[in-house]
Design a protein around this motif. Sequence first.
Motif, PDB file in Angstrom:
ATOM      1  N   PHE A 137     -12.149 -11.553 -26.535  1.00 50.39           N
ATOM      2  CA  PHE A 137     -11.500 -10.656 -25.587  1.00 50.39           C
ATOM      3  C   PHE A 137     -11.238 -11.347 -24.259  1.00 50.39           C
ATOM      4  CE2 PHE A 137     -13.637  -8.028 -28.607  1.00 50.39           C
ATOM      5  CZ  PHE A 137     -12.862  -6.885 -28.722  1.00 50.39           C
TER       6      PHE A 137
ATOM      7  N   ASN B  98     -11.900 -10.259 -21.240  1.00 47.70           N
ATOM      8  CA  ASN B  98     -13.074 -10.262 -20.359  1.00 47.70           C
ATOM      9  C   ASN B  98     -14.349 -10.498 -21.165  1.00 47.70           C
ATOM     10  OD1 ASN B  98     -12.767  -7.919 -21.658  1.00 47.70           O
ATOM     11  ND2 ASN B  98     -12.526  -6.658 -19.841  1.00 47.70           N
TER      12      ASN B  98
ATOM     13  N   ALA C 202     -16.247  -9.445 -23.293  1.00 51.39           N
ATOM     14  CA  ALA C 202     -16.893  -8.350 -24.025  1.00 51.39           C
ATOM     15  C   ALA C 202     -18.204  -8.767 -24.672  1.00 51.39           C
ATOM     16  CB  ALA C 202     -15.943  -7.772 -25.093  1.00 51.39           C
ATOM     17  N   LEU C 203     -19.014  -9.521 -23.932  1.00 53.36           N
ATOM     18  CA  LEU C 203     -20.360  -9.854 -24.432  1.00 53.36           C
ATOM     19  C   LEU C 203     -21.263  -8.655 -24.206  1.00 53.36           C
ATOM     20  CD1 LEU C 203     -20.653 -13.438 -22.970  1.00 53.36           C
ATOM     21  CD2 LEU C 203     -20.095 -12.790 -25.301  1.00 53.36           C
ATOM     22  N   TYR C 204     -22.344  -8.570 -24.989  1.00 52.72           N
ATOM     23  CA  TYR C 204     -23.311  -7.500 -24.773  1.00 52.72           C
ATOM     24  C   TYR C 204     -24.221  -7.930 -23.627  1.00 52.72           C
ATOM     25  CZ  TYR C 204     -21.611  -6.749 -29.494  1.00 52.72           C
ATOM     26  OH  TYR C 204     -20.799  -6.596 -30.575  1.00 52.72           O
ATOM     27  N   PRO C 205     -24.114  -7.254 -22.472  1.00 48.90           N
ATOM     28  CA  PRO C 205     -24.795  -7.771 -21.286  1.00 48.90           C
ATOM     29  C   PRO C 205     -26.317  -7.769 -21.394  1.00 48.90           C
ATOM     30  CG  PRO C 205     -23.735  -5.657 -20.821  1.00 48.90           C
ATOM     31  CD  PRO C 205     -23.321  -6.062 -22.197  1.00 48.90           C
ATOM     32  N   HIS C 206     -26.871  -6.906 -22.265  1.00 45.40           N
ATOM     33  CA  HIS C 206     -28.326  -6.778 -22.319  1.00 45.40           C
ATOM     34  C   HIS C 206     -28.944  -7.686 -23.379  1.00 45.40           C
ATOM     35  CE1 HIS C 206     -26.454  -4.153 -25.187  1.00 45.40           C
ATOM     36  NE2 HIS C 206     -27.578  -4.092 -25.873  1.00 45.40           N
ATOM     37  N   MET C 207     -28.100  -8.492 -24.053  1.00 44.35           N
ATOM     38  CA  MET C 207     -28.650  -9.368 -25.084  1.00 44.35           C
ATOM     39  C   MET C 207     -28.530 -10.824 -24.653  1.00 44.35           C
ATOM     40  SD  MET C 207     -27.082  -7.841 -28.582  1.00 44.35           S
ATOM     41  CE  MET C 207     -26.888  -6.110 -28.900  1.00 44.35           C
TER      42      MET C 207
ATOM     43  N   ASN D 256     -26.429 -12.130 -28.905  1.00 38.74           N
ATOM     44  CA  ASN D 256     -25.006 -11.798 -28.909  1.00 38.74           C
ATOM     45  C   ASN D 256     -24.326 -12.318 -30.166  1.00 38.74           C
ATOM     46  OD1 ASN D 256     -23.236 -10.566 -26.688  1.00 38.74           O
ATOM     47  ND2 ASN D 256     -24.933 -11.483 -25.557  1.00 38.74           N
TER      48      ASN D 256
ATOM     49  N   PHE E 206     -25.716 -10.598 -33.540  1.00 41.46           N
ATOM     50  CA  PHE E 206     -25.520  -9.161 -33.752  1.00 41.46           C
ATOM     51  C   PHE E 206     -24.633  -8.857 -34.964  1.00 41.46           C
ATOM     52  CE2 PHE E 206     -23.668  -4.977 -32.506  1.00 41.46           C
ATOM     53  CZ  PHE E 206     -24.845  -4.263 -32.551  1.00 41.46           C
ATOM     54  N   GLY E 207     -23.463  -9.498 -34.995  1.00 44.87           N
ATOM     55  CA  GLY E 207     -22.535  -9.253 -36.097  1.00 44.87           C
ATOM     56  C   GLY E 207     -23.078  -9.738 -37.428  1.00 44.87           C
TER      57      GLY E 207
ATOM     58  N   ASN F  93     -25.721  -7.322 -38.708  1.00 45.41           N
ATOM     59  CA  ASN F  93     -25.064  -6.127 -39.245  1.00 45.41           C
ATOM     60  C   ASN F  93     -24.415  -6.397 -40.595  1.00 45.41           C
ATOM     61  OD1 ASN F  93     -25.790  -4.595 -37.064  1.00 45.41           O
ATOM     62  ND2 ASN F  93     -23.914  -5.040 -35.945  1.00 45.41           N
ATOM     63  N   ALA F  94     -23.998  -7.642 -40.803  1.00 44.38           N
ATOM     64  CA  ALA F  94     -23.389  -7.994 -42.089  1.00 44.38           C
ATOM     65  C   ALA F  94     -24.457  -8.273 -43.137  1.00 44.38           C
ATOM     66  CB  ALA F  94     -22.470  -9.197 -41.924  1.00 44.38           C
TER      67      ALA F  94
ATOM     68  N   ARG G 256     -19.523 -16.601 -30.810  1.00 43.37           N
ATOM     69  CA  ARG G 256     -19.728 -15.361 -31.556  1.00 43.37           C
ATOM     70  C   ARG G 256     -18.658 -15.218 -32.636  1.00 43.37           C
ATOM     71  NH1 ARG G 256     -20.005  -9.822 -28.243  1.00 43.37           N
ATOM     72  NH2 ARG G 256     -17.797 -10.177 -27.971  1.00 43.37           N
TER      73      ARG G 256
ATOM     74  N   LYS H 196     -18.940 -16.124 -37.393  1.00 44.97           N
ATOM     75  CA  LYS H 196     -18.586 -15.249 -38.511  1.00 44.97           C
ATOM     76  C   LYS H 196     -17.733 -15.970 -39.542  1.00 44.97           C
ATOM     77  CE  LYS H 196     -18.251 -11.462 -35.423  1.00 44.97           C
ATOM     78  NZ  LYS H 196     -17.289 -10.567 -34.853  1.00 44.97           N
TER      79      LYS H 196
END
Lengths: 302, 366
Positions: free
Chosen positions: B96, B98, B100-105, B110, B113-114, B117-118, B161, B165
Amino acid sequence: MRQKAKEYFKRLRAFGKRHNGIAYVYMIPAAFGTLFFTILPFIFMIIAAFFKVDLVNIQESRYVGTWNFMMVFTRDNEFTKAVVNTIIFAFVTVILLMFVTILMASWLAKNTKVHNFAQTLIFTPHISSMVSVAILWVLLLDPRGIINQILALFGIQGPAWLLDSRTSLISVALVTVWKSIGYYCLIIIAGLQALPPEVYEAARLDKASRWCILRKITLPLLTPTLSFVFIMKFINSFKAFAAIDIMTQGGPQGSSMVLGYWIYNAGRVKFNYGFSMVGAIVLTVLVAVLTYLAQRFFNRRQ
Amino acid sequence: MADIILQDLVKIYGNIQSRRRRKHRSAADGKRAIDGINLTIPHGSFTVLVGPSGCGKTTLLRMIAGLEGITEGKIMMGDIDITNLEPGDRGLAMVFQNYALYPHMSVKQNIEFGLVNARLPKQEIAERVKEALEIVGLQDYAGRRPGQLSGGQRQRVALARAISKSPECFLMDEPLSNLDAKMRSEMRSELIELHEKLRSTFVYVTHDQIEAMTMGSNIVVLDEGKVMQSGTPDEIHNDPDCVFVARFIGDPGMNIIPLPDGYQIGFRARDVAMDATESRSDSVLIGSNIEATENHGSEFLYLLERHGQRFFVKEVSRRARPGGSPLHFCVDRADIYVFDSEGRRVYDAAESERVFQTFKSLWETP
C-alpha cells in the motif's frame, strides 16, 4: 517523588520569570476554583476525619484522634459490606459495559441511516437524568412489573429484583450499565472510526477471519480508547449514588450498600460527619489505587 | 503460469441502478470510475498502470485485489475466474501507499500474520520470514515496531510481507510516493532487481510517468476509467496512439499544435535541430523568441510562443540562451506526429502527408 516536585516548582518559577509574572495573573481564575472546590474540601475531609464534628455548633467539635477510623473499620459491618459491594459493583458494571459496548459499537460503526438512527436511540438514556431512569426502572423491576410479566410468558419465575438481597446490587448495576451504554458506545465508535482503514484491507489480504481481525487487530489498536472508557466508567461506578438512593437505599439488609451511599447515609442521615469523612478517604484511596493499577495494566498492553 | 485477464470491467460509484433499469441503459447516475476495461496483464511482466489522479488506476488495482466491488465484468487469472473470490484467496499480495503495517506488531509479526492465517507449518513460516527479511535487508530489525522504523524501512517491511507469501502477483499502489527523492530512486532500482529475482507479475500503480517509463516492461496509460494505450515503454513514448498519451508521457509531454482544420500536430521538445537556417522539403523551420527558460542542469528547456501557441524545445548545453533572444529550430518530418480532431493518431500516409504540408505552409518561418 520529592525530586519531581522540586523540578516542577523550578519549572513553574522559570515559566513565571520568562513571562514577566503575568502568567500568574492568568492562572488566578483556575487556581481559585481548584483551591476552593477541590483542595480545601480535600483538606477539610482529612481534618474532619479526626474530629467528632458538630455542624450546628462547630466550636463544639472535638478532636477524637483515630476513634472514627476505629469505629468505622471494626464496629460498622455495613461499612465492610459497602466496600466489598462497591468493588463488586464497579467491576460488574465496567466489565459488562465494555462487553456490550464493544459488540454494539462494532455493529453500529457504519454510516447508514439505520445505524445513525440506532446510535441516536441508544444515546437517549444518557441525556435523561439518573433519577428519572431509576424511577422508570423501579417500575419495570417491580416483582409484578412488566419484566417479570414478560418472563412469566416464557414460564420463567422472575426474582424480586430490587427487593431480594441476592439480586438488588446486580439489578442496580444493570440499570446503570443500561444508562451509560449510549455514551460509551459513542466514544468507542469514534475510536473505531479513527482506525486506519488500510490496515483492515491488509488484514483481508492476509486472510484474517472476522474473529481474528477483532481479536488481533481491532482490540489492540483500540486499547487507548478502551482504557479511557474503562477508567472513566470505573471511577464513575465508585461514585455511584443516585441510582442506589432511589432504587434500594442500600437495602435490603445492606445488600446493595455502596460507599457513595454509605457516606451520604453516615453524614446526612445519621449526622455523623466524622464517619462519613473516613468513608470519603477510603473511597478516594480505593479509586486512586485501582485507577493506577488499571492504567498500568493498559499501558503495558500498549 | 497465469496471465491476469480483465474483461469488460466496470465500476460505478454512487447510485448503482437496479438490474431492471440497467437493462435499458439509461444514463447512469453514478460515476463510472472504471469504464469497460479489457486488458491482459502477462505473467511475469512488470506492468505499470499510469495516469493522472482520478483516472481510476488505484480503483482498478483494488478491484484486482478484491478490495473494491466490481459492478460489471470479470477478472480471470489464467483459466480461473477470481471475480468473486475473497481478497485473501486470490494468490495476490499488495503493497500500500502508506504501507498499512500493523502498528502494534513487530516486524516479524507483521510478516507472519498472513502466513499464520494461511495455516502454514511453523517451520516454513520461520523460513519464509527469514528469507523475506534477507531479501529486503532488514534481518536486524525483526523485533522492532513499525513506529521505530524510517519511511524507507517501513516500505521494505511492507515489501517483505508481500514477498513472504510468494504470490503469483504483486500489486503495488504508489509504493514510493511517501519517500523522499533519494530514497525513491534507490527503492526504484531495488524493485526492478526484485522483479528480476522473483520473476512473478508486478502490477504497479503510479501517477509519475518517469517512474512508469523507468520501471515498467509493460505500460498501461489510463484516463477517465479507460485504457488509452498499452505497450512497452518505447512503444508508448515513440508511438503514442492519441494526444492524451503523447502529452502525458515524456518530460515534458509532447508539444501539441492545433491546426485550423481541426488536425493536431505533435513533436517532442527534444526532437529539434537548434539554430537551423536552411529549409528543406522534409522538415519545418520555425523561428520564435524565448519566453522563459527552465534549467535542468545539463540541459535547458525553452518556452516559445508562435501563433498564440506555446511549446517547449530542449537543448543539451552548458549555458542558457538569454531570455527574449530569437531562436530558430527545425523539426524533421519523421519526428512529427499527426493526430485528428478527436485526438487519435493518423496512420494513413497520404492523409498525414497532407496535414504535414498544411502545417509547413502555416508555420514555416521564411
